[in-house]
Design a protein around this motif. Structure first.
Motif, PDB file in Angstrom:
ATOM      1  N   ALA A   4     -11.760  13.564 -20.591  1.00 30.00           N
ATOM      2  CA  ALA A   4     -11.844  12.176 -21.036  1.00 30.00           C
ATOM      3  C   ALA A   4     -12.473  11.243 -20.020  1.00 30.00           C
ATOM      4  O   ALA A   4     -12.644  10.057 -20.314  1.00 30.00           O
ATOM      5  N   ALA A   5     -12.840  11.733 -18.832  1.00 32.85           N
ATOM      6  CA  ALA A   5     -13.349  10.836 -17.792  1.00 32.85           C
ATOM      7  C   ALA A   5     -14.017  11.674 -16.711  1.00 32.85           C
ATOM      8  O   ALA A   5     -14.000  12.913 -16.740  1.00 32.85           O
ATOM      9  N   GLY A   6     -14.620  10.968 -15.749  1.00 34.96           N
ATOM     10  CA  GLY A   6     -15.038  11.609 -14.525  1.00 34.96           C
ATOM     11  C   GLY A   6     -13.945  11.455 -13.489  1.00 34.96           C
ATOM     12  O   GLY A   6     -13.334  10.399 -13.372  1.00 34.96           O
ATOM     13  N   CYS A   7     -13.693  12.516 -12.694  1.00 34.67           N
ATOM     14  CA  CYS A   7     -12.569  12.503 -11.757  1.00 34.67           C
ATOM     15  C   CYS A   7     -13.080  12.351 -10.331  1.00 34.67           C
ATOM     16  O   CYS A   7     -13.959  13.110  -9.885  1.00 34.67           O
ATOM     17  N   GLY A   8     -12.547  11.375  -9.613  1.00 37.44           N
ATOM     18  CA  GLY A   8     -12.968  11.133  -8.248  1.00 37.44           C
ATOM     19  C   GLY A   8     -12.647  12.295  -7.326  1.00 37.44           C
ATOM     20  O   GLY A   8     -13.416  12.602  -6.418  1.00 37.44           O
ATOM     21  N   ASP A   9     -11.522  12.973  -7.531  1.00 34.50           N
ATOM     22  CA  ASP A   9     -11.155  14.106  -6.682  1.00 34.50           C
ATOM     23  C   ASP A   9     -10.060  14.898  -7.392  1.00 34.50           C
ATOM     24  O   ASP A   9      -8.899  14.503  -7.423  1.00 34.50           O
ATOM     25  N   GLN A  10     -10.431  16.031  -7.969  1.00 34.46           N
ATOM     26  CA  GLN A  10      -9.456  16.848  -8.696  1.00 34.46           C
ATOM     27  C   GLN A  10      -8.480  17.553  -7.771  1.00 34.46           C
ATOM     28  O   GLN A  10      -7.488  18.112  -8.232  1.00 34.46           O
ATOM     29  N   LEU A  11      -8.753  17.566  -6.480  1.00 36.20           N
ATOM     30  CA  LEU A  11      -7.868  18.250  -5.529  1.00 36.20           C
ATOM     31  C   LEU A  11      -6.974  17.273  -4.773  1.00 36.20           C
ATOM     32  O   LEU A  11      -6.403  17.619  -3.749  1.00 36.20           O
ATOM     33  N   SER A  12      -6.874  16.040  -5.276  1.00 36.22           N
ATOM     34  CA  SER A  12      -6.097  15.037  -4.549  1.00 36.22           C
ATOM     35  C   SER A  12      -4.596  15.239  -4.675  1.00 36.22           C
ATOM     36  O   SER A  12      -3.825  14.708  -3.884  1.00 36.22           O
TER      37      SER A  12
ATOM     38  N   LYS B  52      -1.163  19.343  -3.748  1.00 32.99           N
ATOM     39  CA  LYS B  52      -2.400  18.973  -3.066  1.00 32.99           C
ATOM     40  C   LYS B  52      -3.217  20.228  -2.752  1.00 32.99           C
ATOM     41  O   LYS B  52      -2.680  21.265  -2.384  1.00 32.99           O
ATOM     42  N   GLY B  53      -4.528  20.075  -2.905  1.00 28.76           N
ATOM     43  CA  GLY B  53      -5.424  21.185  -2.620  1.00 28.76           C
ATOM     44  C   GLY B  53      -5.689  22.079  -3.806  1.00 28.76           C
ATOM     45  O   GLY B  53      -6.476  23.018  -3.708  1.00 28.76           O
ATOM     46  N   LYS B  54      -5.047  21.822  -4.948  1.00 35.86           N
ATOM     47  CA  LYS B  54      -5.260  22.621  -6.158  1.00 35.86           C
ATOM     48  C   LYS B  54      -5.722  21.709  -7.287  1.00 35.86           C
ATOM     49  O   LYS B  54      -5.419  20.518  -7.301  1.00 35.86           O
ATOM     50  N   PRO B  55      -6.459  22.279  -8.264  1.00 33.78           N
ATOM     51  CA  PRO B  55      -6.962  21.443  -9.362  1.00 33.78           C
ATOM     52  C   PRO B  55      -5.826  20.724 -10.083  1.00 33.78           C
ATOM     53  O   PRO B  55      -4.720  21.243 -10.236  1.00 33.78           O
ATOM     54  N   CYS B  56      -6.122  19.515 -10.538  1.00 35.82           N
ATOM     55  CA  CYS B  56      -5.117  18.689 -11.208  1.00 35.82           C
ATOM     56  C   CYS B  56      -4.702  19.339 -12.529  1.00 35.82           C
ATOM     57  O   CYS B  56      -5.554  19.673 -13.362  1.00 35.82           O
ATOM     58  N   PRO B  57      -3.384  19.527 -12.766  1.00 30.89           N
ATOM     59  CA  PRO B  57      -2.934  20.183 -13.999  1.00 30.89           C
ATOM     60  C   PRO B  57      -2.615  19.205 -15.127  1.00 30.89           C
ATOM     61  O   PRO B  57      -2.032  19.606 -16.136  1.00 30.89           O
ATOM     62  N   ALA B  58      -2.955  17.929 -14.974  1.00 29.47           N
ATOM     63  CA  ALA B  58      -2.527  16.918 -15.939  1.00 29.47           C
ATOM     64  C   ALA B  58      -3.182  17.149 -17.293  1.00 29.47           C
ATOM     65  O   ALA B  58      -4.296  17.693 -17.406  1.00 29.47           O
ATOM     66  N   ARG B  59      -2.516  16.719 -18.358  1.00 25.46           N
ATOM     67  CA  ARG B  59      -3.046  16.798 -19.704  1.00 25.46           C
ATOM     68  C   ARG B  59      -4.192  15.805 -19.869  1.00 25.46           C
ATOM     69  O   ARG B  59      -4.328  14.852 -19.092  1.00 25.46           O
TER      70      ARG B  59
ATOM     71  N   PRO C 266      -5.854   6.407 -11.321  1.00 24.38           N
ATOM     72  CA  PRO C 266      -6.800   5.570 -10.554  1.00 24.38           C
ATOM     73  C   PRO C 266      -8.063   6.313 -10.123  1.00 24.38           C
ATOM     74  O   PRO C 266      -9.032   5.681  -9.693  1.00 24.38           O
ATOM     75  N   LEU C 267      -8.094   7.638 -10.224  1.00 21.40           N
ATOM     76  CA  LEU C 267      -9.274   8.404  -9.840  1.00 21.40           C
ATOM     77  C   LEU C 267     -10.256   8.578 -10.989  1.00 21.40           C
ATOM     78  O   LEU C 267     -11.312   9.179 -10.807  1.00 21.40           O
ATOM     79  N   ALA C 268      -9.895   8.085 -12.187  1.00 16.31           N
ATOM     80  CA  ALA C 268     -10.738   8.303 -13.364  1.00 16.31           C
ATOM     81  C   ALA C 268     -11.851   7.263 -13.440  1.00 16.31           C
ATOM     82  O   ALA C 268     -11.660   6.081 -13.124  1.00 16.31           O
ATOM     83  N   LEU C 269     -13.031   7.718 -13.863  1.00 18.21           N
ATOM     84  CA  LEU C 269     -14.175   6.851 -14.124  1.00 18.21           C
ATOM     85  C   LEU C 269     -14.627   7.100 -15.550  1.00 18.21           C
ATOM     86  O   LEU C 269     -14.855   8.241 -15.953  1.00 18.21           O
TER      87      LEU C 269
END
Length: 581
Positions: free
Chosen positions: A473-481, A487-494, A502-505
């Motif tokens: 649904a967006a561009g992600c500023g940092d999926q490993l934040s 931290k250090g792993k891809p974001c598991p959010a739905r 706040p990282l979404a564009l």
């Protein structure tokens, strides 16, 4: 037999429900006329006219009066109850050393006024008023919840005791169908249970003096190791059986113990075959109601079946009470009162409940509710703005009565929830980046503060604008934040979680998927109740409605994106449990 006043020395003589007789003496010579009035009121508080059923309790009340009378004399009072004034009464009550003494004194004064209407109106209002509390509720140390091992052990013991007693009841009921009166057919299980089923538990004639000691030992005890009480208890629930049911009912419902003890058959509202709405009284908040869980309903159904035969022989006053039981010993054959401490201790020892030191447990029935609150499943608390605590409690009650008695592991979990909520509030305070063009330089010029806040250099920003860091649904500023995962792993959010991240564009290329999310929210709204929807998807749906407006995206872009939506779950990366019907 009603209690009576002893004139010399002044006191109360009574016969209690367990058959014991005692003379309880005041042993204080202060204000003899007033003291005799108080003893007459105290005698009326003793069973059967009042709630006092033990000599030790009567002596506790007399101990409170021994504190009260000298204090009243020190205020200058020298008359009888009719001359008592509100200021002197207030001064004496406030000078008592403990809150329980004041409670006892007020109870005696209240009964005296009920008998003689002796007090003036202002004194009567004061006697019926609130007890002065010597210690604030916030300073009290609540009983801690049982540990998981203790809680599991207590539940297993209660379930085993209930199952054994019910199994014996069913077996004895079957036996009673194949016998005859034991005086005609002899002492056998079938004949004994036939007699009890048809004649009732009152006079089975199975005592040592009735059938003889030798016959009692050689014929009855081999059939029922508990003797006549064991024979009666097979068909008619006795005190230990009732206590097992009550404990297990509290474990499965979390109802306060006084609410369980006072339940009547009229408090049970059957809504169909498997749903029960139970009305009960809770001392702190008065009348309450609860829809029982399926295990609690099954237990209630079993108890009603288990006690149905006994209700045929109960006096009318006991038939409407849920926990009425037969009493083998004592002057009264039927009772619905809570068990006395001695009977509870016998139950605890009989079931082998010991602590780590090998001593018998001290079962506090209020700890049952505390443990239930601490261990209950909180996933069902939807529709509440305070989803981490019981929506039926205020924060004050939850903190004073349940959170204060947490184990170290529970405290750590609570602190984790608080930290997560605080971090979530900080993240939501940061505005999302919304891109209405493809030029990285224009974005950097229009949103220098946001770019700096995301910590992006020119290369990372170019990847973000160019779509190389896109999620659904967006561009992600940092999926490993690690905002929604380690931290250090891809974001598991739905997919919809990005709407408040706040990282979404958000760029025009994302509008088709945003439209698909809006259609998905619409389908969920149709099939979900409003409270669960607003608790789980409501904030994201509101944010999405704000984004898909002409304020952020041109009308032509929105119309083109809407035309690409087919309105099915196949358009979204959903889990099986998230699909719509």
């Amino acid at each position: 037999m009603p209690a009576t006043v002893i004139e010399e020395p002044l006191g109360v003589a009574a016969v209690f429900p367990d058959g014991s007789r005692a003379d309880c003496l005041l042993r204080d010579g202060s204000l003899p006329v007033f003291a005799r009035q108080l003893m007459r009121a105290l005698a009326d508080l003793v069973h059967p006219h009042g709630p006092l059923k033990r000599a030790t309790t009567v002596r506790e009340y007399q101990g409170a009066l021994r504190h009260f009378l000298p204090i009243l004399v020190a205020t200058g009072f020298e008359a009888d109850a009719a001359r008592l004034t509100r200021p002197r009464l207030a001064q004496a009550l406030m000078a008592l050393p403990a809150a329980k003494h004041e409670h006892h004194v007020r109870a005696v004064l209240r009964r005296l006024d009920d008998l003689d209407h002796v007090f003036a109106d202002d004194v009567r209002l004061y006697v019926d008023g609130q007890v002065f509390k010597s210690r604030r509720s916030r300073d009290r140390i609540p009983l801690p919840a049982y540990t998981e091992t203790e809680w599991k052990r207590l539940a297993e013991v209660c379930e085993e005791a209930v199952a054994d007693s019910y199994r014996l009841f069913r077996r004895s009921l079957t036996e009673s169908q194949h016998g005859r009166h034991w005086r005609e057919g002899g002492l056998s299980r079938e004949n004994i249970q036939w007699t009890l089923r048809h004649d009732g538990p009152h006079h089975p004639g199975l005592g040592r003096n009735q059938i003889g000691v030798r016959r009692y030992q050689q014929e009855l005890l081999p059939l029922y190791p508990g003797g006549a009480a064991g024979a009666v208890g097979a068909l008619f629930p006795l005190a230990d059986t009732v206590f097992s049911y009550q404990l297990l009912f509290g474990i499965r419902t979390g109802i306060v113990p006084d609410g369980i003890s006072d339940l009547g058959l009229e408090d049970i509202d059957w809504a169909g075959d498997a749903t029960v709405l139970l009305d009960y009284v809770k001392g702190r908040t008065a009348a309450e109601s609860m829809v029982l869980s399926r295990p609690a309903v099954r237990l209630l159904e079993q108890w009603l079946e288990h006690s149905a035969l006994a209700r045929r022989f109960m006096p009318a006053d006991f038939k409407g009470r849920l926990w009425s039981r037969f009493c083998v010993t004592g002057p009264h054959r039927w009772s619905s009162e809570p068990l006395d401490p001695y009977t509870r201790d016998v139950w605890i020892r009989g079931h082998g409940l010991v602590d780590k030191a090998g001593k018998p447990w001290q079962i506090h029935v209020h700890r049952i509710r505390t443990t239930f609150e601490a261990s209950r499943d909180r996933r069902l608390w939807t529709g509440s703005t305070r989803a981490t605590i019981d929506p039926n409690h205020t924060p004050q009650v939850e903190g004073d009565h349940y959170l204060a008695g947490q184990s170290p592991a529970q405290k750590a979990a609570t602190e984790t929830v608080i930290e997560g909520a605080q971090q979530d509030l900080l993240r939501r305070a940061e505005p999302q980046v919304i891109k209405d063009g493809d030029d990285a330089a224009a974005v950097a010029a229009a949103f220098p503060g946001l770019v700096a806040g995301l910590g992006l250099d020119e290369g990372a920003l170019a990847e973000l604008i160019g779509g190389e860091r896109d999620v659904f649904a967006a561009g992600c500023g940092d999926q490993l934040s690690g905002l929604h995962g380690p931290k250090g792993k891809p974001c598991p959010a739905r997919p919809w979680v990005c709407l408040l991240c706040p990282l979404a564009l958000f760029a025009p290329r994302h509008t088709p998927n945003l439209m698909r999310l809006r259609a998905y929210f619409g389908r969920q709204w149709q099939q979900m109740p409003s409270h669960p929807f607003m608790a789980t998807l409501g904030p994201y749906a509101q944010r999405l409605d704000d984004l898909l407006t002409s304020t952020y995206f041109p009308e032509s872009v929105l119309r083109q994106a809407a035309a690409e939506v087919s309105g099915t779950d196949d358009e979204l990366p959903l889990r099986p449990e998230e699909t719509t019907a």
